[in-house]
Design a protein around this motif. Structure first.
Motif, PDB file in Angstrom:
ATOM      1  N   GLY A 295       0.781  -1.225   0.000  1.00 34.81           N
ATOM      2  CA  GLY A 295       0.000   0.000   0.000  1.00 34.81           C
ATOM      3  C   GLY A 295       0.811   1.271   0.000  1.00 34.81           C
ATOM      4  O   GLY A 295       0.268   2.349   0.232  1.00 34.81           O
ATOM      5  N   MET A 296       2.105   1.189  -0.294  1.00 30.69           N
ATOM      6  CA  MET A 296       2.932   2.397  -0.339  1.00 30.69           C
ATOM      7  C   MET A 296       2.791   3.122  -1.669  1.00 30.69           C
ATOM      8  O   MET A 296       3.000   4.323  -1.755  1.00 30.69           O
ATOM      9  N   ILE A 297       2.463   2.387  -2.730  1.00 33.19           N
ATOM     10  CA  ILE A 297       2.331   2.971  -4.064  1.00 33.19           C
ATOM     11  C   ILE A 297       1.036   2.457  -4.677  1.00 33.19           C
ATOM     12  O   ILE A 297       0.691   1.278  -4.522  1.00 33.19           O
ATOM     13  N   TYR A 298       0.326   3.360  -5.375  1.00 30.07           N
ATOM     14  CA  TYR A 298      -0.943   2.980  -5.991  1.00 30.07           C
ATOM     15  C   TYR A 298      -0.846   3.066  -7.517  1.00 30.07           C
ATOM     16  O   TYR A 298      -0.221   3.972  -8.058  1.00 30.07           O
ATOM     17  N   GLU A 299      -1.516   2.112  -8.154  1.00 26.09           N
ATOM     18  CA  GLU A 299      -1.568   2.077  -9.621  1.00 26.09           C
ATOM     19  C   GLU A 299      -3.028   2.112 -10.067  1.00 26.09           C
ATOM     20  O   GLU A 299      -3.899   1.512  -9.424  1.00 26.09           O
TER      21      GLU A 299
END
Length: 816
Positions: free
Chosen positions: A787-791
């Motif tokens: 959940g540190m980076i979203y796509e």
């Protein structure tokens, strides 16, 4: 046998960094950063004490088990408090009846930085009349506190050496004689910044198996020596480019001579002492290169460490940074910082402030990889600049110390949000008065920031362009045409465009909301007119590609329409034959006019001002009120044009507009926080005698407030946001977007990660809460790295609109 107390353990090879090595390493780095403002020992003291709590048995037991026997660990990550002890020690030494004001002040500033170095600075007093700061440094019981302190004095520094070091820090603090609430706030943030960056940098070095670099031991003077040869090279390359333009046969004529004169004026003005100055070059007057000429010359003459461009929109970053790279022939030393790829709250441990538990995992590597603005030339946004001073999350504050000794250029400064005006002015005043910065406010529509309550301390006679009215008349290329008497729907607007497009040629339509922009685009698509759409729902790379196509159409002189929001107004170098602008503030109208006949291709062209019937501006008060003031000025101008020198685009009309606008918005300028019924300026910068919380504290406890400082720093940070609604960054599947996601999932080394995060900025869209909720419910968001980076999934990104909430996006043009 000598006992080694552990500060960090590398995850991949289980190597150990001792507490002593970490404390001394952070101390040395913090000294270097603090030296910039003459606060070497003050900042170093924070570094020396910040992880003192890691000497405790509890922490040592935890780190040993978690690193080497994770299957046996009974601790949760972040559970052991290691950041309170250092602040508690300093407070106990310096904050009692026998100590001086300066000793108490030192204890408050440095102790707060220490206890807060994994979160936000604590409240000295909070809206509920308690003190989170005192709760930590005075009242909190630490069972192994004495043990940790004794080990610190045995292993790191003697009591006598610490006493001498504290004395040096007190002497440094005495140089700041004002001790105004504003100055104390910014000094606290500066020391906090030094500590955070030193802590992250030393940990990163350990992670990368690098020894301390020699340059870091030599202080800020060495930093300037490193930059000066770059600035000299850049300056001569820029002069060569300007000389080539001058020699070009096409560069003759009054306009180009004026451009050259204003550029020369910037060069001459650069020899003046650092201050807050204005550069009011009209649209198309060569503002980017003229301001760069000032910055390079001033940086060389006054030993500045970096040049920072601050712009309102990422579209300007993309364009200006590319222009500067081409002229200076350097890509490596020019940083673009658009937005943060990783949400800061994803890097914090649920248990609270003790986020650094000594294990350098992939999550920690992402935190270490964030840029701290140590490049020679930086392009960033107004949001990122204000976040450095006021936002929560120490990734922002980390950059603050690198603003000192800089030339800072604010492009299109009129775009500072109204609720941030006072905070913006106070930050600039600090940078000028204390942080040795020179500041240039660039725009053709200068706001009257010196006429508000928290006024900007502009320098007298600080306008670089002489005879502004003459220059403005020389650059006049358009006529404003008043069409606001009858509100116009999108259908009427589309019909009008169809009737006139052959006469108008290339036409730019700027409306105030994304919805009416998209609706008009869909109407025009049904006609035979070529039509383009621009929106902040597109990532930067997508907008750049769209603008490239638009410029090709302009060069081919084909009649077409571009429909967009105001994102195109500030600094985007395009020139249409006709512009239609929905009623807004006079500054926005002037900026829109700057996209019409921009390079004087024709003697004069029309900019039509309309009142749009379908725009809902209830939540856009600045645009609504700005539009009403503009309508009044248009009415005055229609009756008495000579009052404004014959044009509403000249400075006299702009001064009237901003004076009325700030007066109308006066209650909003200080950033009111409804959750605590107070203004941000009062939370951060009120004097103890004027602080309502102090009075309530006395009535509540019957005792005088025991601290020198009374700022509610944490409360303010928790509520601060430049944009009214907080946004969430997602990487979109446009061109290299998906490929970057795959690489981020596999990346190991911090240097590679840094580069990848910088590239990822071009493929980011910031989603508002409502957009975020819809896309999450539809399963359009993919989480990476816990959940540190979203796509964003492919179907929810369109080649026409960018983010598509309907899930009907088409990206068949993407190839891998």
């Amino acid at each position: 046998m000598t006992v080694v107390y552990i500060a960090h353990v590398r995850e991949y090879d289980k190597a150990i960094q001792s507490v002593r090595d970490h404390l001394i390493g952070v101390c040395h780095l913090a000294e270097r950063y603090g030296e910039k403002l003459g606060l070497r020992s003050v900042a170093g003291l924070a570094g020396l004490l910040h992880d003192l709590g890691k000497y405790s048995d509890s922490f040592q037991s935890y780190i040993q088990t978690a690193a080497f026997h994770p299957e046996d660990s009974n601790y949760r990550r972040g559970e052991v408090d290691h950041s309170t002890a250092g602040g508690k020690l300093l407070f106990s030494l310096l904050h009692h009846e026998e100590t001086s004001f300066h000793e108490k002040l030192l204890a408050e500033i440095v102790s707060n930085a220490i206890i807060s170095h994994h979160s936000n600075l604590q409240d000295y007093i909070s809206p509920n009349m308690d003190s989170d700061f005192l709760r930590r440094v005075r009242d909190k019981e630490l069972p192994e506190y004495e043990q940790a302190v004794e080990r610190f004095f045995e292993d790191t520094i003697s009591r006598e050496e610490l006493s001498d070091y504290i004395s040096a820090a007190v002497d440094e603090l005495r140089q700041y004689t004002a001790y105004s609430p504003e100055q104390c706030f910014f000094l606290s943030k500066f020391i906090f910044s030094c500590l955070i960056d030193a802590d992250r940098t030393d940990t990163r070095r350990f992670e990368e198996q690098r020894e301390a670099e020699g340059k870091d031991e030599e202080g800020s003077s060495h930093e300037y020596t490193q930059q000066t040869f770059l600035f000299e090279r850049y300056y001569h390359r820029l002069l060569d480019h300007l000389a080539a333009l001058k020699d070009n046969n096409q560069a003759k004529g009054t306009i180009n001579e004026l451009r050259a004169q204003m550029s020369d004026a910037c060069d001459e003005f650069a020899s003046k002492p650092s201050g807050i100055y204005t550069l009011s070059i009209p649209t198309g007057g060569g503002k980017t290169f003229a301001s760069l000429r000032y910055a390079l010359k001033h940086a060389l003459e006054f030993k500045k460490h970096r040049i920072i461009y601050v712009v309102p929109y990422t579209t300007i970053i993309e364009q200006n940074a590319q222009e500067v790279r081409q002229i200076l022939a350097d890509d490596e030393h020019i940083l673009e910082h658009h937005s943060n790829i990783i949400e800061d709250n994803t890097l914090h441990i649920e248990q609270g402030d003790e986020a650094d538990d000594g294990l350098i995992t992939q999550r920690e590597r992402l935190k270490l990889a964030r840029d701290n603005w140590d490049s020679p030339i930086i392009f960033t946004t107004l949001v990122q600049f204000l976040n450095v001073f006021y936002a929560k999350g120490n990734r922002n504050t980390r950059r603050l110390h690198n603003l000192s000794h800089s030339v800072i250029i604010f492009d299109e400064v009129q775009k500072v949000p109204v609720h941030c005006i006072s905070l913006f002015n106070e930050a600039l005043n600090f940078l000028k008065q204390t942080a040795h910065c020179s500041i240039l406010l660039c725009t053709a529509t200068q706001p009257t920031l010196e006429r508000v309550k928290h006024s900007l301390l502009k320098d007298r006679d600080g306008e670089i362009v002489s005879d502004l009215e003459f220059v403005s008349k020389a650059f006049k290329r358009v006529e404003l045409v008043d069409r606001i008497d009858k509100p116009m729907t999108n259908e009427q607007l589309a019909a009008w465009i169809q009737t006139e497009i052959e006469e108008w040629g290339s036409t730019l339509v700027i409306l105030n909301t994304k919805k009416v922009v998209k609706d008009l685009y869909l109407l025009l698509k049904e006609t035979s007119i070529p039509v383009y759409h621009l929106s902040t729902s597109m990532c930067a790379s997508h907008r750049k590609d769209q603008l490239k196509e638009i410029r090709e159409m302009l060069n081919r002189k084909i009649p077409f329409v571009c429909v967009t929001t105001q994102l195109i107004e500030a600094g985007v170098d395009v020139s249409f034959r006709c512009v239609i602008r929905s009623l807004a503030g006079l500054d926005s109208i002037a900026q829109a006019a700057g996209r019409c006949n921009r390079h004087g291709e024709e003697l004069s062209r029309n900019v039509y001002i309309i009142r749009h019937a379908e725009e809902k501006l209830k939540s856009l008060k600045e645009i609504e009120i700005g539009g009403s003031i503009s309508a009044s000025l248009i009415g005055i101008f229609n009756k008495k044009a000579e009052r404004y020198g014959g044009s509403l685009l000249f400075q006299r009309a702009m001064e009237d507009y901003f004076t009325h606008f700030y007066r109308k918005m006066e209650s909003s300028l200080n950033y009111y926080v409804p959750e605590v019924n107070n203004e941000m300026t009062k939370l951060l910068m009120s004097h103890p005698k004027e602080n309502s919380y102090i009075n309530h504290y006395y009535r509540k406890t019957g005792k005088p407030f025991p601290l020198c400082l009374c700022g509610s720093y944490r409360t303010a940070a928790e509520h601060f946001q430049v944009i009214d609604e907080p946004t969430t960054s997602v990487i979109v599947p446009y061109h290299r977007g998906r490929e970057i996601i795959a690489q981020l999932n596999s990346i190991e080394w911090i240097e590679d990660l840094n580069q990848l995060l910088k590239e990822a900025q071009h493929y980011i869209v910031n989603l508002y809460p409502q957009e975020w909720r819809i896309l999450r419910q539809e399963g359009a968001i993919v989480e990476h790295l816990d959940g540190m980076i979203y796509e964003l999934r492919e179907n929810w990104y369109s080649k026409e609109y960018g983010v598509d909430l309907m899930g009907e996006g088409e990206l068949e043009f993407i190839s891998w």
